[in-house]
Design a protein around this motif. Structure first.
Motif, short mmCIF file in Angstrom:
data_model
loop_
_atom_site.label_atom_id
_atom_site.label_comp_id
_atom_site.label_asym_id
_atom_site.label_seq_id
_atom_site.Cartn_x
_atom_site.Cartn_y
_atom_site.Cartn_z
N LEU A 152 0.83 -0.35 8.06
CA LEU A 152 0.73 -1.45 7.13
C LEU A 152 0.36 -2.24 5.86
N VAL A 153 -0.35 -0.97 4.95
CA VAL A 153 -1.16 -1.89 3.23
C VAL A 153 0.36 -1.92 2.71
N THR A 154 1.52 -1.17 3.32
CA THR A 154 2.48 -0.70 2.15
C THR A 154 3.32 -2.33 2.71
N TRP A 155 3.94 -2.39 3.56
CA TRP A 155 3.79 -3.53 3.92
C TRP A 155 3.38 -4.93 3.73
N LEU A 156 1.82 -4.95 3.58
CA LEU A 156 1.78 -6.26 2.68
C LEU A 156 1.52 -5.80 0.95
N LEU A 157 2.13 -5.35 0.87
CA LEU A 157 1.53 -5.06 -0.85
C LEU A 157 2.95 -5.15 -0.61
N LEU A 158 4.64 -4.62 -0.24
CA LEU A 158 5.58 -5.02 -0.49
C LEU A 158 5.99 -6.18 -0.56
N SER A 159 5.95 -6.60 0.96
CA SER A 159 6.52 -7.94 1.49
C SER A 159 6.25 -8.87 1.38
N GLN A 160 4.72 -8.82 1.51
CA GLN A 160 3.79 -10.60 1.38
C GLN A 160 3.11 -10.42 0.24
N ARG A 161 2.71 -9.41 -0.87
CA ARG A 161 2.56 -9.82 -1.93
C ARG A 161 0.98 -9.51 -2.21
N ILE A 162 0.32 -9.25 -1.27
CA ILE A 162 -1.14 -9.60 -0.94
C ILE A 162 -1.76 -8.53 -2.30
N LYS A 163 -3.19 -8.83 -3.15
CA LYS A 163 -3.31 -7.93 -3.69
C LYS A 163 -3.98 -6.93 -2.74
N ALA A 164 -3.97 -5.81 -3.59
CA ALA A 164 -4.33 -4.40 -2.95
C ALA A 164 -5.73 -4.36 -1.48
N TRP A 165 -6.73 -4.96 -2.65
CA TRP A 165 -7.90 -4.48 -1.76
C TRP A 165 -8.06 -5.35 -0.59
N VAL A 166 -7.59 -6.65 -0.80
CA VAL A 166 -6.95 -7.29 0.73
C VAL A 166 -6.65 -6.62 2.05
N ALA A 167 -5.01 -5.92 1.49
CA ALA A 167 -4.43 -5.51 2.13
C ALA A 167 -5.40 -4.17 3.13
N ALA A 168 -6.50 -3.42 2.03
CA ALA A 168 -6.58 -2.80 2.36
C ALA A 168 -7.76 -3.11 3.30
N VAL A 169 -8.50 -3.69 3.16
CA VAL A 169 -9.31 -4.49 4.17
C VAL A 169 -9.02 -4.41 5.42
N ALA A 170 -8.09 -5.52 5.20
CA ALA A 170 -7.47 -5.86 6.54
C ALA A 170 -6.68 -4.51 7.18
N ALA A 171 -5.85 -3.89 6.71
CA ALA A 171 -5.55 -2.18 7.22
C ALA A 171 -6.80 -1.23 8.04
N TRP A 172 -7.39 -2.05 7.97
CA TRP A 172 -9.68 -0.97 7.78
C TRP A 172 -9.42 -1.19 9.49
N LEU A 173 -9.43 -2.60 9.68
CA LEU A 173 -9.74 -3.61 10.91
C LEU A 173 -8.12 -3.18 11.96
N LEU A 174 -7.47 -2.49 11.14
CA LEU A 174 -6.21 -2.29 12.52
C LEU A 174 -6.51 -0.50 12.55
N TRP A 175 -6.96 -0.15 11.53
CA TRP A 175 -7.20 1.59 11.70
C TRP A 175 -8.56 2.16 12.69
N LEU A 176 -9.21 0.97 12.46
CA LEU A 176 -10.50 1.24 13.56
C LEU A 176 -10.04 0.68 14.79
N THR A 177 -9.30 -0.20 15.09
CA THR A 177 -8.60 -0.24 16.50
C THR A 177 -7.98 0.53 16.55
N VAL A 178 -7.06 1.18 16.40
CA VAL A 178 -5.73 1.96 16.64
C VAL A 178 -6.84 3.80 17.13
#
Length: 113
Positions: free
Chosen positions: A77-103
């Motif tokens: 998810l972080v890779t996709w957000l950074l490369l495809s969506q051009r989101i800032k790294a800290w935003v991608a990391a925080v957003a993906a953390w929720l996925l990590w916690l859920t999984v």
């Protein structure tokens, strides 16, 4: 204190072993990967086995596996957000953390219920 010293020596033994393995493998970027997490996990599991027995180690190993699988999806998810969506790294990391916690939580409840 003696457990800390034991963990230090067992961890060092595993780090050295994985360093030898990673020296043979290509690309060299595997050296850091094989030198860190597996050696710490094996040292922790070895000491846990000596102190608490097989049942405790089985639970700890299952938790490590769940965390590793969750980390895989986090990384995707972080890779996709950074490369495809051009989101800032800290935003991608925080957003993906929720996925990590859920999984991780989902895998934990499935394997321990």
């Amino acid at each position: 204190m003696s457990e800390l010293i034991l963990r230090f020596f067992i961890g060092g033994l595993f780090v050295s072993g994985f360093a030898v393995i990673s020296d043979v493998l290509r690309p060299k970027s595997f050296a850091g990967l094989f030198g860190a997490a597996p050696s710490v996990a094996l040292a922790t599991l070895s000491i846990a086995f000596a102190n608490n027995g097989m049942t405790y180690v089985q639970t700890a190993a299952q938790a490590m596996i769940a965390g590793a699988i969750a980390l895989f999806f986090y990384s995707l998810l972080v890779t996709w957000l950074l490369l495809s969506q051009r989101i800032k790294a800290w935003v991608a990391a925080v957003a993906a953390w929720l996925l990590w916690l859920t999984v991780a939580y989902g895998l934990w409840t499935v394997s321990f219920t």
